[in-house]
Design a protein around this motif. Structure first.
Motif, PDB file in Angstrom:
ATOM      1  N   TYR A 249       0.812  -1.215   0.000  1.00  0.00           N
ATOM      2  CA  TYR A 249       0.000   0.000   0.000  1.00  0.00           C
ATOM      3  C   TYR A 249       0.845   1.264   0.000  1.00  0.00           C
ATOM      4  O   TYR A 249       1.973   1.301   0.480  1.00  0.00           O
ATOM      5  N   HIS A 250       0.250   2.325  -0.551  1.00  0.00           N
ATOM      6  CA  HIS A 250       0.834   3.657  -0.516  1.00  0.00           C
ATOM      7  C   HIS A 250      -0.171   4.557   0.183  1.00  0.00           C
ATOM      8  O   HIS A 250      -1.146   5.005  -0.416  1.00  0.00           O
ATOM      9  N   SER A 251       0.042   4.809   1.449  1.00  0.00           N
ATOM     10  CA  SER A 251      -0.879   5.637   2.210  1.00  0.00           C
ATOM     11  C   SER A 251      -0.346   7.057   2.310  1.00  0.00           C
ATOM     12  O   SER A 251       0.807   7.273   2.679  1.00  0.00           O
ATOM     13  N   THR A 252      -1.183   8.032   1.976  1.00  0.00           N
ATOM     14  CA  THR A 252      -0.761   9.429   2.064  1.00  0.00           C
ATOM     15  C   THR A 252      -0.682   9.910   3.508  1.00  0.00           C
ATOM     16  O   THR A 252      -0.106  10.961   3.782  1.00  0.00           O
ATOM     17  N   THR A 253      -1.260   9.137   4.438  1.00  0.00           N
ATOM     18  CA  THR A 253      -1.254   9.551   5.844  1.00  0.00           C
ATOM     19  C   THR A 253      -0.232   8.792   6.676  1.00  0.00           C
ATOM     20  O   THR A 253      -0.031   9.105   7.843  1.00  0.00           O
ATOM     21  N   LEU A 254       0.418   7.784   6.073  1.00  0.00           N
ATOM     22  CA  LEU A 254       1.303   6.894   6.831  1.00  0.00           C
ATOM     23  C   LEU A 254       2.553   7.606   7.340  1.00  0.00           C
ATOM     24  O   LEU A 254       3.252   8.263   6.589  1.00  0.00           O
ATOM     25  N   LEU A 255       2.820   7.458   8.620  1.00  0.00           N
ATOM     26  CA  LEU A 255       4.095   7.890   9.198  1.00  0.00           C
ATOM     27  C   LEU A 255       4.808   6.661   9.744  1.00  0.00           C
ATOM     28  O   LEU A 255       5.711   6.126   9.137  1.00  0.00           O
ATOM     29  N   SER A 256       4.378   6.204  10.910  1.00  0.00           N
ATOM     30  CA  SER A 256       4.984   5.004  11.493  1.00  0.00           C
ATOM     31  C   SER A 256       4.140   3.779  11.159  1.00  0.00           C
ATOM     32  O   SER A 256       3.000   3.900  10.732  1.00  0.00           O
ATOM     33  N   SER A 257       4.728   2.605  11.371  1.00  0.00           N
ATOM     34  CA  SER A 257       4.007   1.367  11.086  1.00  0.00           C
ATOM     35  C   SER A 257       4.408   0.299  12.090  1.00  0.00           C
ATOM     36  O   SER A 257       5.532  -0.197  12.062  1.00  0.00           O
ATOM     37  N   GLY A 258       3.470  -0.043  12.974  1.00  0.00           N
ATOM     38  CA  GLY A 258       3.734  -1.105  13.936  1.00  0.00           C
ATOM     39  C   GLY A 258       3.918  -2.450  13.257  1.00  0.00           C
ATOM     40  O   GLY A 258       4.689  -3.292  13.717  1.00  0.00           O
ATOM     41  N   VAL A 259       3.214  -2.660  12.124  1.00  0.00           N
ATOM     42  CA  VAL A 259       3.331  -3.919  11.404  1.00  0.00           C
ATOM     43  C   VAL A 259       4.732  -4.040  10.794  1.00  0.00           C
ATOM     44  O   VAL A 259       5.322  -5.122  10.763  1.00  0.00           O
ATOM     45  N   LEU A 260       5.277  -2.922  10.318  1.00  0.00           N
ATOM     46  CA  LEU A 260       6.664  -2.936   9.824  1.00  0.00           C
ATOM     47  C   LEU A 260       7.628  -3.310  10.948  1.00  0.00           C
ATOM     48  O   LEU A 260       8.524  -4.150  10.767  1.00  0.00           O
ATOM     49  N   ILE A 261       7.457  -2.687  12.106  1.00  0.00           N
ATOM     50  CA  ILE A 261       8.362  -2.933  13.230  1.00  0.00           C
ATOM     51  C   ILE A 261       8.288  -4.401  13.659  1.00  0.00           C
ATOM     52  O   ILE A 261       9.317  -5.037  13.912  1.00  0.00           O
ATOM     53  N   ASP A 262       7.084  -4.958  13.727  1.00  0.00           N
ATOM     54  CA  ASP A 262       6.967  -6.375  14.082  1.00  0.00           C
ATOM     55  C   ASP A 262       7.564  -7.268  12.994  1.00  0.00           C
ATOM     56  O   ASP A 262       8.131  -8.322  13.286  1.00  0.00           O
ATOM     57  N   SER A 263       7.462  -6.841  11.743  1.00  0.00           N
ATOM     58  CA  SER A 263       8.037  -7.627  10.650  1.00  0.00           C
ATOM     59  C   SER A 263       9.555  -7.666  10.734  1.00  0.00           C
ATOM     60  O   SER A 263      10.184  -8.662  10.349  1.00  0.00           O
ATOM     61  N   LEU A 264      10.157  -6.600  11.244  1.00  0.00           N
ATOM     62  CA  LEU A 264      11.605  -6.575  11.396  1.00  0.00           C
ATOM     63  C   LEU A 264      12.097  -7.621  12.389  1.00  0.00           C
ATOM     64  O   LEU A 264      13.276  -7.965  12.406  1.00  0.00           O
ATOM     65  N   ARG A 265      11.205  -8.146  13.196  1.00  0.00           N
ATOM     66  CA  ARG A 265      11.554  -9.165  14.189  1.00  0.00           C
ATOM     67  C   ARG A 265      11.476 -10.583  13.613  1.00  0.00           C
ATOM     68  O   ARG A 265      11.808 -11.542  14.300  1.00  0.00           O
TER      69      ARG A 265
END
Length: 336
Positions: A249-265
């Protein structure tokens, strides 16, 4: 020890798609602050008054959306009244800016009003993305000195399962909603013959039956859907059976992403949009960003077989743990 009120308080076990952010935040800050509200949020803005006498600072998350809740307009009015009382009593507001929005150039909306109020009356603004700083500088320049960037905190990596074989090319996980671009991605894959080999695993609950039907129309034998909310530990095992975790997705409102952070684990490489926290973390070897699906196609066809960098990941998780966040937050807080 300063007394902090955290908004909102939720019980994750009652939610279809739980977000552990608030629980992790409370646990981390509880080492350096006294958290005054222990119960679940029930009455919205009114609860800000419940603990008023013993609260030094109000730590607000996603508060800009309060008008979308039940009796939203009244909640906004109560918040304006709260601001007046807060100013008279020397309380502080810390706002964690999780999302931005496109400022309305026409008639002011409730979104405009809430951002205006929070920008003006917050004593400190924390953002988990550099784009948050840019957003404030461009739209609220008078308040840019209040904004501080702290990387979204992360928990320890999940165990690496060395015996797992790769079964899929792509994993898409998290709650399944239209704004996440899954349908558009599947259509793109189906329209490109040179991507027809991609094996795609989608994991997450879709409560929108009409949208689910649209997705299924694009399914091929190469696509598998697990329409459930799985524990993160289980998703991590599935991720290690995939070459990449993809955020389509390309969200115009996105700043941080908890799903990204969990994916890094999860010990798997990540491909995501060149915006927000994805852009910030693209310096990591295991985070690859793309501008559009054509660029994604170039990335995936390169057949990058390099392994996930476990040592770099461990260092990143240690340096940006919730404990480290608590110390950095405390440092900034003590200077307001």
């Amino acid at each position: 020890m300063n007394n902090i009120y955290i908004y909102p308080k939720v019980i994750n076990k009652n939610l279809i798609a739980p977000n552990p952010y608030i629980e992790d935040l409370e646990k981390a800050l509880g080492r350096k602050f006294n958290i005054v509200n222990k119960n679940t949020l029930k009455y919205g803005v009114l609860e800000l008054f419940q603990h008023f006498p013993k609260t030094d600072t109000y730590l607000l998350n996603w508060f800009e959306d309060v008008f979308k809740r039940k009796y939203g307009k009244f909640q906004v009015l109560f918040f304006i009244f709260f601001i007046i009382i807060k100013k008279l009593s020397n309380k502080k507001i810390v706002w964690i800016l999780h999302n931005k929005y496109g400022k309305d150039k026409g008639k002011k909306s409730l979104t405009d009003l809430m951002y205006d109020l929070l920008m003006k009356h917050s004593d400190l603004i924390i953002t988990h993305s550099n784009e948050g700083i840019n957003f404030v500088e461009e739209n609220f320049p008078a308040h840019k000195a209040k904004v501080h960037y702290l990387i979204h905190p992360i928990n320890d990596p999940f165990p690496q399962v060395k015996s797992l074989a790769i079964e899929y090319d792509i994993l898409i996980w998290g709650s399944i909603q239209p704004y996440k671009g899954i349908l558009e991605f599947l259509k793109f894959v189906n329209s490109n013959a040179d991507l027809s080999h991609l094996k795609i695993l989608i994991v997450g609950k879709c409560n929108n039956l009409a949208y689910l039907d649209q997705l299924k129309q694009e399914f091929t034998p190469q696509v598998k859907l697990i329409n459930e909310v799985l524990p993160l530990e289980d998703i991590s095992v599935l991720a290690q059976k995939c070459k990449f975790i993809l955020f389509p997705y390309h969200s115009t409102t996105l700043l941080s992403s908890g799903v990204l952070i969990d994916s890094l684990r999860m010990n798997t490489k990540i491909i995501g949009p060149n915006s927000g926290a994805f852009k910030d973390l693209s310096y990591l070897n295991d985070v690859i960003v793309y501008g559009d699906f054509e660029e994604f196609k170039e990335i995936i066809l390169e057949k990058n077989e390099s392994k996930f960098d476990i040592s770099e990941n461990k260092i990143f998780c240690l340096e940006n743990s919730w404990n480290a966040f608590s110390s950095r937050f405390s440092e900034i807080y003590n200077n307001i």
